[in-house]
Design a protein around this motif. Structure first.
Motif, PDB file in Angstrom:
ATOM      1  N   PRO A   1      -2.334  -2.941   1.429  1.00 54.63           N
ATOM      2  CA  PRO A   1      -1.073  -2.787   2.158  1.00 54.63           C
ATOM      3  C   PRO A   1      -1.195  -1.973   3.451  1.00 54.63           C
ATOM      4  N   PHE A   2      -2.317  -1.307   3.646  1.00 49.81           N
ATOM      5  CA  PHE A   2      -2.483  -0.439   4.811  1.00 49.81           C
ATOM      6  C   PHE A   2      -2.456  -1.230   6.118  1.00 49.81           C
ATOM      7  N   GLY A   3      -3.163  -2.351   6.172  1.00 49.86           N
ATOM      8  CA  GLY A   3      -3.278  -3.134   7.411  1.00 49.86           C
ATOM      9  C   GLY A   3      -1.950  -3.575   7.987  1.00 49.86           C
ATOM     10  N   PRO A   4      -1.131  -4.282   7.216  1.00 48.62           N
ATOM     11  CA  PRO A   4       0.169  -4.708   7.758  1.00 48.62           C
ATOM     12  C   PRO A   4       1.067  -3.524   8.138  1.00 48.62           C
ATOM     13  N   ALA A   5       1.031  -2.462   7.335  1.00 50.95           N
ATOM     14  CA  ALA A   5       1.870  -1.296   7.648  1.00 50.95           C
ATOM     15  C   ALA A   5       1.392  -0.620   8.930  1.00 50.95           C
TER      16      ALA A   5
END
Length: 102
Positions: free
Chosen positions: A51-55
């Motif tokens: 989830p880190f990338g999109p956030a």
């Protein structure tokens, strides 16, 4: 796919060495198992940081939100123990490499 193949090869060879099916010195067996565990933790880190990338992309676009901040915080918190474990394993492998009998 390559990570999974290398992980399986290291783990199978290491366990085979412990079982006596593969004739290797103990420090080599331990290093194989440590490196297999390090690859496994690396794969776990990739999942934890999903989830880190999109956030982060949302934050970088100039429109940060509380949800993006929460997603970044949660994914980093989830990955942190695995990252610490990875460093411990890598230092252990380095120690085995330095302490290798001549």
């Amino acid at each position: 796919l390559i990570r999974w193949v290398v992980l399986a090869g290291l783990a199978i060879t290491g366990v085979g060495g412990l079982a006596g099916a593969v004739d290797l010195p103990l420090f080599v067996i331990l290093k194989l198992l440590i490196l297999a565990a390090a690859i496994a933790l690396g794969l776990l880190i990739r999942v934890a940081l999903g989830p880190f990338g999109p956030a982060f992309a949302e934050m970088a676009s100039g429109s940060p939100s509380a949800e993006a901040n929460a997603a970044i915080r949660a994914s980093l918190a989830k990955a942190k123990p695995a990252v610490i474990g990875l460093w411990v394993l890598l230092l252990s492998a380095a120690y085995l490499g330095l302490g290798t009998p001549a």
